[in-house]
Design a protein around this motif. Sequence first.
Motif, PDB file in Angstrom:
ATOM      1  N   VAL A 135       7.484 -10.951  -4.715  1.00 22.55           N
ATOM      2  CA  VAL A 135       8.323 -10.126  -3.850  1.00 22.55           C
ATOM      3  C   VAL A 135       8.557 -10.831  -2.529  1.00 22.55           C
ATOM      4  O   VAL A 135       9.684 -10.882  -2.007  1.00 22.55           O
ATOM      5  N   PHE A 136       7.499 -11.409  -1.965  1.00 17.12           N
ATOM      6  CA  PHE A 136       7.642 -12.110  -0.697  1.00 17.12           C
ATOM      7  C   PHE A 136       8.585 -13.308  -0.822  1.00 17.12           C
ATOM      8  O   PHE A 136       9.468 -13.512   0.029  1.00 17.12           O
TER       9      PHE A 136
ATOM     10  N   SER B 222       3.617   6.598   3.150  1.00 14.93           N
ATOM     11  CA  SER B 222       4.901   7.008   2.577  1.00 14.93           C
ATOM     12  C   SER B 222       5.414   8.282   3.223  1.00 14.93           C
ATOM     13  O   SER B 222       6.625   8.550   3.207  1.00 14.93           O
TER      14      SER B 222
ATOM     15  N   PRO C 242       6.501   5.646  -3.736  1.00 14.42           N
ATOM     16  CA  PRO C 242       7.910   5.691  -3.316  1.00 14.42           C
ATOM     17  C   PRO C 242       8.555   7.049  -3.557  1.00 14.42           C
ATOM     18  O   PRO C 242       9.449   7.456  -2.803  1.00 14.42           O
TER      19      PRO C 242
ATOM     20  N   VAL D 279       1.540  -4.777   2.300  1.00  9.12           N
ATOM     21  CA  VAL D 279       1.282  -3.468   1.697  1.00  9.12           C
ATOM     22  C   VAL D 279       0.846  -3.610   0.239  1.00  9.12           C
ATOM     23  O   VAL D 279      -0.155  -3.031  -0.195  1.00  9.12           O
ATOM     24  N   LEU D 280       1.593  -4.407  -0.541  1.00  7.57           N
ATOM     25  CA  LEU D 280       1.241  -4.582  -1.948  1.00  7.57           C
ATOM     26  C   LEU D 280      -0.112  -5.270  -2.098  1.00  7.57           C
ATOM     27  O   LEU D 280      -0.918  -4.904  -2.962  1.00  7.57           O
TER      28      LEU D 280
ATOM     29  N   GLU E 221       2.825  -9.419  -5.247  1.00  9.81           N
ATOM     30  CA  GLU E 221       3.231  -9.550  -3.845  1.00  9.81           C
ATOM     31  C   GLU E 221       3.776 -10.938  -3.532  1.00  9.81           C
ATOM     32  O   GLU E 221       4.667 -11.093  -2.693  1.00  9.81           O
TER      33      GLU E 221
ATOM     34  N   SER F 200       6.121  -6.118   2.932  1.00  6.73           N
ATOM     35  CA  SER F 200       5.911  -5.761   1.524  1.00  6.73           C
ATOM     36  C   SER F 200       4.728  -6.515   0.940  1.00  6.73           C
ATOM     37  O   SER F 200       3.946  -5.955   0.161  1.00  6.73           O
TER      38      SER F 200
ATOM     39  N   ALA G 143      10.622  -7.294   6.133  1.00  4.62           N
ATOM     40  CA  ALA G 143      10.466  -6.734   4.790  1.00  4.62           C
ATOM     41  C   ALA G 143       9.625  -7.657   3.916  1.00  4.62           C
ATOM     42  O   ALA G 143       8.790  -7.197   3.122  1.00  4.62           O
TER      43      ALA G 143
END
Length: 1010
Positions: free
Chosen positions: A78-79, A323, A373, A39-40, A75, A36, A32
Amino acid sequence: MTTPGPSTALTTPAVALPGWLVARVHTVLALAAFGSALVLGCMLHYKKIVKNGVAGWPKEWWPSVSATIGDWYPERSVFQILIALTAGPRFALVYMLYYVHHSTTLLVIGVLRTFMCGGWVYITSTDGPDVHDACMIAYVVLTLPWMIGGVLCSRGKARKWRRTTASAFFVSLVPLAYFYHQHKVKRIPGAYTRRGVQTRQSAALSVRDESSRRAARRNVCSNSPPCVTRLRSCAARRLARRTELKARTVPEISITAHPIPQAAEPPVILNWFPAFLRSLSSFMSDLYLAHTFWVVFSAVQPTLFYFSIWELAIAGPELAILSALSPALLGVRAIAIWAANKEGQITMHLLSLVAVASYVLSNPLHRLLLVTPATACVTLRQAALLLQDRKGYHSIIWLLGLLMFSLTKFANHSNNPVWPFVDDASGGWNKTGVILAVLACGDLYTRQTTADVPSRKIDVSAMPQPDTHWLAAALPLGSLVFILHAYLTEAGTLTAWAWTGWHDYQPSGPMSKHAALTLLAISAGGALALSSLCNEAEKDDAEKAPSQAQQASSTGGVIAAMLSHPAWYALGSAASFVMYGYRGWAGYAGSLVTAMFWASLVPGIVARAAATGKPGRTLGTAMFIYILMILANVWTVAYAFVPGGVYLRERTDLVMVAQTLLLAPAFAWSREARLKTPVLELPRTARLRAYATLAICCILGLATSLYRQPLAAPRPYSPGPRIITAGIWTVHFGFDNAGRDSQRLISELADDMRLDVLGLLETDLHRTVFGNRDLTRLMVEKKGYFVDIGPGPNKHTWGAVLLSKFPIKHSTHHLLPSPRGELAPAITAILDVWGTDVMVVVSHNGQKEDALDRQLQSMELGRLMAEAYPMPTIFLGYVVTKPHAPKRAPYRYLVEDGLMYDIDEDDKDRWCEYILYRGLYRTAYARVSRGTVTDTEMQIGQFVVPRHGSTTGELTKDERYLRSYREDLPVEHWFPDEYYGDKRSGGKNKHFYHVFDTPLYYRLPEGAHV
């Protein structure tokens, strides 16, 4: 009060966790974190994270790990949050390995390796490149003894698995070092991209090795201290319980083979409603929520493709299309249970409303971050409904939602009124859409199970099932979703496929006003699908029947067998061939049969997918097929901007063959298979309401078609002075600079400038990435224009449109020579201008990268205009050339070889758009800034047509360039005052006269025949 003693504490049961759970949590968190960030990063800063000290896009196209996880917000944040959560399971894995094997060396290596990981994660290459590289190298070096030690300590299957993973990791280090040398020392562009791919592969192998469930389970169970014994006994009890449940389970069509516990029903606040009205309310709510699915599902591609248009390349946000893969999560039983229950359904409904409500955001990127999302949620919700569908109810509702979606677009000038990229200014009804969706969710929350509206709970009753392999069910479903989205979400798409132009003042094929016939065809297919479902009386007869053959003899059984018969497939395939191979009314007739064929397949294909018992695998594969088909369909025209696009250049035939072949497994190819075809049992009331919905949609479609037709024929703006005002504008696929629909902005400027003839370029929007729209509908229906939409979507161009206040006597579509680059469209049309034939040419030539294409295209256009000499002619085109540029540039091919005059050869500040003319008196020339509509200005030429039977003759340059002040000409020649100004002041809707800061005016020469 008594205090518990030591004995009490000793009797407290210990909490035991299986070792594999720690490994699984570590794997999920690690994937994840990296996923993530990737992707971001690709969505938000793609070109920045692929750029390095040697090269950037397009030489470098894959980001490095360091740039992805550490260089940009959000990103990076989040990471780092997710990777911090990974620390606990990572240390637990290190301790478990030490506890089992008592290897202090491995314990020290594991701890140091974890700290080195934290070093290169939290000290980025931007913050401290030397420290970052040192920690990374130390991490890789420590990985070698960690993996080797893990292999030596393991036994059995765990050792085999670790040995395989470690070997693959060691092999991957060789190309990793090679590409690093190519990048760092030899500084070869593209080497860093290959190194980045190799780095991710190596990291994935490392993560997979240390997080192996098999290895973790083996490590925990290899010895037997007290805590490990508890873990092993717990696992044994779980295994025995699962075996017992499986032995008692009857196979059924459902998301899972196990009964699913349901939460208690919420308090019903509408009990005072009569039962009939309550069930009708539930039916209407389901119908509107199905419509909302198509709203959100069809919005993600236009929202993301906005960025591709501006970049004319893969920009990163294209990853948002993934998605649609969310139904693959139904393979996880916990997610399947939640998605099928009422609480999960309501939650996903409300989350999908985030996309509908995102219209309030002005930034296209912010809308994309909400729509993506929401698309995943709405797709997962719809998949959960379809896979628990035992009576055909949800598949029929899904089809009716599609019909309703297409109808609302047809009624709203090809824009769905609640799309997130449509707002009040562009014809949206977003607030109404949100309110209706909230009311539908409220109905669902307060709903009780009724006889005629199936419950949202999974029914565990058994029914006959076909012997369907999951892949044989996934392929047709993926193709069907693509077909419904690509061809049936806009009633005018099939008319655009068949359109060929005008002949003797009459359209030679279907136009947008005939698109109501498409709605009738979809409704006919829906009626066939409904007829294949048993009603209650037929259900009772089928239950009393002694054999499947007698069950199939009911009305629903006969029609179900027909719809699964190879003959029906042959009919649909033949209609698809007619749709592709023929034009005009013959081609449209084939399209209507094909639409009916496609719609009739929905319940049967959905039932086959539900019968596999493998929801995640089936739906995940189906949506993957859908995405591949979407990309293939786009690449037939966007081949110049995508890798590998040359193989699908102009090959719509391959796409249609593939989509038809993928439907083949949905049909019963043997007599035994046809006898086993299940007959779904839809309650009678739901059937009647579905039939009524089909009838209402047909009536509304026909009424809309009649209502939208102008009551009077189009009339020119200035009939007395015989003025004809013509404009050319490249409108960027109908998206303004804020990513919203631009029909109304285009229409307002055209009306203010009193344009009698308008050429619009980049207008073929009948593709999923543009929302399957028709950019001309508003101007035709509201402003009164004749229209020729040019070569259709099956001609693989970006589109050209001619709008005219004058009758179109004849028109021809051209595909200009394009051996290397994008295919260039052109329209040549003869207009009846007060009894005088005037030829208008609208074209969109190739880009500057393809010099040969532009040369050949310009030569062909020059030939067409020269052949029409001395007919009065206006050229409105996008040609990419400097004024007076020598051949091979397009300018002289058009002006000299085409026997045309430049509208103002002294204007040296042009590049893309040009207006040329002959046989007319030019009286004005204006350049209007793009405003917020597009990235290209509008150019306007005003002309006076010689009186009938007269010509201008050959005009000298002095006669053509009698410049004048506006006040010296009649008022009819003046352009509106509202558009005087500049970027800071004046203008209207940010449009203003630029370059000259005013329109240029010209007097008529002496002796002009007007």
